[in-house]
Scaffold this active site. Structure first.
Site, mmCIF file in Angstrom:
data_model
loop_
_atom_site.group_PDB
_atom_site.id
_atom_site.type_symbol
_atom_site.label_atom_id
_atom_site.label_comp_id
_atom_site.label_asym_id
_atom_site.label_seq_id
_atom_site.Cartn_x
_atom_site.Cartn_y
_atom_site.Cartn_z
ATOM 1 N N GLU A 97 2.885 14.544 -17.643
ATOM 2 C CA GLU A 97 2.270 15.727 -16.608
ATOM 3 C C GLU A 97 2.363 17.100 -17.117
ATOM 4 O O GLU A 97 2.510 18.152 -16.637
ATOM 5 C CB GLU A 97 3.543 15.837 -15.753
ATOM 6 C CG GLU A 97 4.101 14.402 -15.104
ATOM 7 C CD GLU A 97 5.245 14.735 -14.016
ATOM 8 O OE1 GLU A 97 5.957 15.770 -14.172
ATOM 9 O OE2 GLU A 97 5.490 13.709 -13.185
ATOM 10 N N GLU B 25 4.494 4.171 -12.113
ATOM 11 C CA GLU B 25 5.509 4.597 -11.415
ATOM 12 C C GLU B 25 5.321 4.146 -9.943
ATOM 13 O O GLU B 25 5.273 5.145 -9.133
ATOM 14 C CB GLU B 25 6.121 5.872 -11.644
ATOM 15 C CG GLU B 25 6.248 6.583 -13.135
ATOM 16 C CD GLU B 25 6.697 7.762 -13.359
ATOM 17 O OE1 GLU B 25 7.013 8.554 -12.274
ATOM 18 O OE2 GLU B 25 6.639 8.175 -14.621
HETATM 19 C C1 GLA Z 1 8.015 11.718 -12.784
HETATM 20 C C2 GLA Z 1 8.598 11.059 -13.918
HETATM 21 C C3 GLA Z 1 9.620 10.088 -13.623
HETATM 22 C C4 GLA Z 1 10.604 10.380 -12.724
HETATM 23 C C5 GLA Z 1 9.807 10.325 -11.442
HETATM 24 C C6 GLA Z 1 10.449 10.711 -10.084
HETATM 25 O O1 GLA Z 1 7.173 10.899 -12.235
HETATM 26 O O2 GLA Z 1 7.546 10.800 -14.824
HETATM 27 O O3 GLA Z 1 10.335 10.007 -15.099
HETATM 28 O O4 GLA Z 1 11.325 11.365 -13.000
HETATM 29 O O5 GLA Z 1 9.061 11.739 -11.674
HETATM 30 O O6 GLA Z 1 11.687 10.273 -10.270
#
Ligand code: GLA
Length: 385
Positions: free
Chosen positions: A159, A268
């Protein structure tokens, strides 16, 4: 005596029913997609502890890849300047290896869940550039050396790209100053340097579907590779909703990243069914304001406390089917699809962007039985393109 025997028998029956593994009626994700991509799930130390054997059985029957939800983040591995805490992450890695699963390390360089001592001296003053480089270097060296040969791949940077395609002025980038590229470059450089051959290195990001952000991610990967660094893949986080993002954006992200020659991963995945849910990380902050926990907002913002209505259950199934059609049609370009949690009760989406809600973002319910969405997802490869 007879009453006692009957009583014990009754208890045995109840226990045997409640201990039975809730076998998914509709088959297994990892088998249905075995010719397409790995099927992954993010897990917590509680799962690794085996204290819920039914959940472990379900996990193992459905998935062949693991991500650690929190135990490998900097605040977990290195919570204090002199403190290292490898126990939970060691257990996670061992669990994955024991069960022959693909094991991801997540995540080495991130602005979040990283203690401020990474960027500040003990007296609170900012570290110099040289001190920051050394902190990042020694952290990555220690961590990737510790897990050498035990994790298959690392999310090296998480990120760092902004919505407009630039870099986010947070965490490491803020501490370093400059445009952010240097941080990403150093992190990949140190991972390349210290991890054993064969380890893969990924960049992981949310909102990659947004065209401006996608351009930033594509440029970042190109620059890193032009600088001679091995970047094996890009993770598209996929914290999505019932009606966003649009299919064309998702497809374009998968295709543009695949055109770079990297592995593309959906890392995710969850589908938020609650109101005002757009990418928790982005608009989440204002919704954490205590006013949104007031009674008058509750009914509107947390409408499914007592269960998911049939019509939303159907929408969730339709949305998951739509997403897996996209993934399946791009199976030559996608390496892995990972859900962020096994069942609704384990999802971060119950607490974010508004704390204390009841969300239903995954394929399995709180009692580990499948949502209709599981069958919908399993039907995609059967129906074909
Ligand atoms: C981000 C992170 C994850 C997690 C999610 C929400 O996307 O990459 O590790 O913390 O947020 O839980």
């Amino acid at each position: 005596m007879k009453t006692k025997v009957l009583f014990l028998l009754a208890i045995a029956v109840v226990l045997s029913v409640s201990c039975e593994s809730p076998e998914p009626e509709a088959g297994s994700l990892k088998e249905a997609y075995s010719g397409s991509f790995k099927m992954g799930c993010a897990i917590s130390p509680f799962m690794v502890s085996g204290r819920n054997p039914q959940a472990v059985d379900l996990l193992l029957s459905q998935f062949n890849a693991l991500s650690p939800d929190n135990c490998m983040k900097p605040e977990s591995l290195h919570p204090g300047p002199e403190v290292w805490n490898f126990g939970p992450a060691d257990a996670y890695v061992q669990f994955g290896k024991e069960h022959g699963m693909f094991v991801l390390g997540h995540t080495l360089c991130w602005h979040n869940q990283t203690p401020s001592f990474f960027w500040e001296r003990p007296d609170g003053t900012p570290k110099s550039r040289a001190e920051l480089v050394e902190t990042l270097r020694s952290y990555i060296e220690t961590v990737v050396t510790h897990f050498a040969g035990k994790v298959d791949a690392w999310d090296v940077v998480n990120e760092i790209v902004a919505e407009d395609g630039g870099f986010r002025d947070l965490g490491w980038v803020k501490a370093f100053g400059g445009d952010g590229y240097e941080v990403a470059k150093l992190a990949f450089q140190f991972a390349n340097e210290y991890a054993p051959e064969g380890t893969e290195f990924y960049y992981n990001e949310f909102n990659v579907w947004r065209p401006s952000k996608l351009e930033g991610v594509v440029n970042l990967v190109r620059r890193l590779r032009a600088d001679g660094l091995k970047v094996d893949g890009v993770g598209i986080q996929a914290h999505w909703g019932l009606n966003y993002p649009k299919t064309e954006y998702i497809e374009s992200a998968i295709e543009q990243l695949a055109d770079l020659g990297v592995k593309v991963m959906i890392t995710e995945l969850d589908v938020d069914v609650l109101p005002i849910s757009k990418e928790g990380q982005v608009i989440g902050k204002s919704l954490q304001d205590p006013q949104y926990q007031l009674e008058e907002f509750e009914e509107f913002l947390d409408p499914y406390k007592d269960g998911l209505p049939e019509e939303v259950e159907d929408q969730l199934a339709a949305r998951y089917e739509e997403l897996f059609k996209i993934f399946y049609n791009h199976r030559d370009q996608i390496d892995r699809v990972t859900f962020w949690g096994l069942h609704d009760g384990a999802s971060w989406k119950n607490g974010s962007p508004i704390p204390g809600r009841t969300n239903y973002p995954l394929l399995f319910k709180r009692d580990l039985t499948p949502h209709k969405a599981l069958e919908a997802v399993l039907s995609v490869p059967v129906k074909g393109e």
